[in-house]
Design an enzyme around this catalytic site. Structure first.
Site, PDB file in Angstrom:
ATOM      1  N   HIS A  33       0.889  -1.142   0.113  1.00 49.21           N
ATOM      2  CA  HIS A  33      -0.075  -0.080  -0.013  1.00 49.21           C
ATOM      3  C   HIS A  33       0.889   1.365   0.048  1.00 49.21           C
ATOM      4  O   HIS A  33       2.023   1.187   0.488  1.00 49.21           O
ATOM      5  CB  HIS A  33      -0.738  -0.024   1.250  1.00 49.21           C
ATOM      6  CG  HIS A  33      -1.624  -0.991   1.665  1.00 49.21           C
ATOM      7  ND1 HIS A  33      -2.978  -1.279   1.524  1.00 49.21           N
ATOM      8  CD2 HIS A  33      -1.184  -2.293   2.332  1.00 49.21           C
ATOM      9  CE1 HIS A  33      -3.292  -2.296   1.915  1.00 49.21           C
ATOM     10  NE2 HIS A  33      -2.476  -2.915   2.474  1.00 49.21           N
ATOM     11  N   THR A  39       0.615   5.304   1.960  1.00 51.13           N
ATOM     12  CA  THR A  39      -0.131   5.708   3.166  1.00 51.13           C
ATOM     13  C   THR A  39      -0.949   6.857   2.713  1.00 51.13           C
ATOM     14  O   THR A  39      -2.010   6.911   3.583  1.00 51.13           O
ATOM     15  CB  THR A  39       0.689   5.991   4.338  1.00 51.13           C
ATOM     16  OG1 THR A  39       1.691   6.980   3.989  1.00 51.13           O
ATOM     17  CG2 THR A  39       1.575   4.953   4.874  1.00 51.13           C
ATOM     18  N   GLU A  68       2.722  -1.036   4.617  1.00 52.19           N
ATOM     19  CA  GLU A  68       2.332   0.477   4.357  1.00 52.19           C
ATOM     20  C   GLU A  68       3.498   1.052   4.022  1.00 52.19           C
ATOM     21  O   GLU A  68       4.346   1.493   4.879  1.00 52.19           O
ATOM     22  CB  GLU A  68       1.352   1.064   5.533  1.00 52.19           C
ATOM     23  CG  GLU A  68      -0.070   0.550   5.653  1.00 52.19           C
ATOM     24  CD  GLU A  68      -0.901   0.975   4.746  1.00 52.19           C
ATOM     25  OE1 GLU A  68      -0.492   1.835   3.911  1.00 52.19           O
ATOM     26  OE2 GLU A  68      -2.080   0.543   4.834  1.00 52.19           O
ATOM     27  N   HIS A  94      -2.769  -3.156  -3.191  1.00 47.29           N
ATOM     28  CA  HIS A  94      -4.082  -2.912  -2.837  1.00 47.29           C
ATOM     29  C   HIS A  94      -5.148  -2.856  -3.833  1.00 47.29           C
ATOM     30  O   HIS A  94      -6.299  -3.060  -3.918  1.00 47.29           O
ATOM     31  CB  HIS A  94      -4.274  -1.732  -1.711  1.00 47.29           C
ATOM     32  CG  HIS A  94      -5.399  -1.787  -0.665  1.00 47.29           C
ATOM     33  ND1 HIS A  94      -5.504  -0.778   0.094  1.00 47.29           N
ATOM     34  CD2 HIS A  94      -6.469  -2.869  -0.490  1.00 47.29           C
ATOM     35  CE1 HIS A  94      -6.655  -1.123   0.740  1.00 47.29           C
ATOM     36  NE2 HIS A  94      -7.086  -2.219   0.375  1.00 47.29           N
TER      37      HIS A  94
HETATM   38 ZN   LIG Z   1      -4.365   0.480   0.600  1.00 43.98          ZN
END
Ligand SMILES: [Zn+2]
Length: 250
Positions: free
Chosen positions: A27, A29, A89, A130
């Site tokens: 991901h 952030t 993240e 993601h």
């Molecule tokens: Zn994400």
């Protein structure tokens, strides 16, 4: 060798793991480091690791704990990716417009290598963004994320050597996407503030609102965010077809 700082979670936003880890989810952030750590340690979402721009790694959860990073998600026909995944993240305010610094990517490669060595159930196809597991709803880690560089370091897949091909009809494009791991066409909505899948978008269950349909075009755009970032349109070009067929066959 990556050094990992302890930043143990301070909220109840996690649970013990009951399934085997087989997926790694990346991901960005959309927050700076301080805000990222605050949200992920004290808030209603969590991840296993936070990776700062300078390459410092903060560990929030143990691998044997389930974090709340993926949300409503589907990969290779299975929903509930949180239960089977480790989440990283990566600090970047917007990975669709801002480059990832070299020191950060070098540390990420080291961190992923350590995680995959510890969790051998994570196959190359199950290293995902993601946006791969929640098309349309999420667009991280974004078009600036260097997926090819990671694949060259042994993390995830990259369809090298793909040739252009005649563009197929939508149903065939959808089957190639599913062979790569992407979700089938679906719909989702919200119930009591949480996302839920909706099986009949024309007749959502009572209490479900904000229904969104995720079409082949949306899922193809998720594929392109990662594998054809200069054409993240949802429209298949001959080059897109080649990449799809190559990745599906890997
Ligand atoms: Zn994400």
């Amino acid at each position: 060798m990556v050094t990992i700082q302890n930043a143990r979670i301070q909220s109840a936003s996690f649970r013990p793991r009951t399934e085997k880890v087989d997926t790694l989810v990346l991901h960005f952030t959309a927050l700076d480091l301080e805000a990222s750590l605050r949200v992920l340690r004290y808030g209603e979402v969590s991840s296993h690791y936070v990776l700062a721009e300078d390459g410092t790694v903060y560990q929030i959860l143990e691998d044997c704990e389930v974090g709340w990073h993926a949300g409503l998600s589907m990969w290779r026909g299975k929903t509930g990716v949180n239960g089977r995944s480790i989440g990283i993240e990566i600090v970047n305010l917007d990975g669709n417009t801002r480059d990832y610094p070299t020191a950060q990517i070098e540390a990420l490669i080291d961190l992923c290598t350590v995680i995959i060595a510890r969790n051998p159930g994570i196959s190359h196809r199950n290293v995902v963004g993601h946006s791969d597991i929640a098309p349309k709803r999420k667009d991280d880690p974004g078009v600036k994320f260097p997926w090819k560089e990671l694949a060259e370091a042994g993390i995830g897949l990259w369809p090298s050597g793909a040739q252009s091909e005649v563009v197929a009809a939508q149903p065939q494009i959808q089957s190639f996407l599913e062979a790569c791991g992407y979700p089938k066409e679906h719909a989702y909505g919200t119930r009591d503030g949480a996302y839920v899948y909706v099986f009949d978008s024309a007749n959502p269950p009572v209490g479900v609102s904000n229904v969104v349909c995720v079409t082949t075009k949306d899922i193809l755009r998720a594929f392109q965010l990662r594998f054809q970032p200069d054409n993240a349109t949802g429209i298949a070009l001959p080059s897109t077809m080649g990449l799809l067929r190559r990745l599906a066959a890997m």
